[in-house]
Design an enzyme around this catalytic site. Structure first.
Site, short mmCIF file in Angstrom:
data_model
loop_
_atom_site.label_atom_id
_atom_site.label_comp_id
_atom_site.label_asym_id
_atom_site.label_seq_id
_atom_site.Cartn_x
_atom_site.Cartn_y
_atom_site.Cartn_z
N CYS A 251 0.87 -1.17 0.00
CA CYS A 251 0.00 0.00 0.00
C CYS A 251 0.90 1.22 0.00
O CYS A 251 2.13 1.10 0.00
CB CYS A 251 -1.00 0.00 1.16
SG CYS A 251 -0.31 0.19 2.81
N CYS B 240 -1.99 1.67 -4.34
CA CYS B 240 -0.72 2.28 -4.71
C CYS B 240 -0.60 2.51 -6.21
O CYS B 240 0.45 2.90 -6.70
CB CYS B 240 0.47 1.48 -4.18
SG CYS B 240 0.57 -0.21 -4.75
N CYS C 88 3.78 -0.10 -8.32
CA CYS C 88 4.28 -1.46 -8.18
C CYS C 88 4.75 -1.99 -9.54
O CYS C 88 3.98 -2.00 -10.49
CB CYS C 88 3.17 -2.34 -7.63
SG CYS C 88 3.73 -3.96 -7.12
#
Length: 134
Positions: free
Chosen positions: A12, A86, A90
């Site tokens: 997160c 997020c 990533c």
């Protein structure tokens, strides 16, 4: 990672609430069957104390964890990558299993609002672990 256990990475933004609670449940419920990592795209200075309190209510201690920055190697080493708000922070590698869990951010919320988030995370982790059983 280097053994046969599936590895799960929870990500997160701040790695202070959602991902820490998810990792706590995965470690507790998955035991030695899984490897668990958590990280954040912009880690906070410390774990959200309300998340710590909410987890303590269900007998899981996450006080020993610290927010950490997401590293490409974390993603590379994981079989399952769970993101929570997020976005594109990533990195994506072919052959990995990715899931995006839309969960309310517990930051700045009182305990009574964090409990339902915690409970939803627990249910999702239980389903994830059940799906990993081979």
């Amino acid at each position: 990672m280097n053994d046969e256990r599936p590895s799960i990475l929870f990500v997160c933004v701040h790695n202070a609430g959602r991902s820490q609670m998810a990792a706590g449940f995965a470690r507790e419920l998955g035991g030695e069957r899984v490897q668990v990592l958590s990280a954040g795209s912009e880690p906070a200075d410390r774990i959200n104390p309300v998340a710590v309190e909410a987890m303590a209510e269900v007998g899981i201690d996450i006080t020993g964890t610290q927010p950490r920055v997401l590293a490409v190697d974390d993603v590379r080493a994981s079989d399952v990558v769970i993101t929570m708000g997020c976005g594109d922070a990533c990195p994506v590698f072919p052959g990995k299993r990715y899931e995006d869990w839309e969960l309310t951010d517990p930051a700045g919320r009182p305990l009574e609002q964090v409990r339902p988030i915690r409970d939803e995370i627990r249910g999702r982790v239980e389903a994830l672990l059940e799906g990993l059983r081979g």
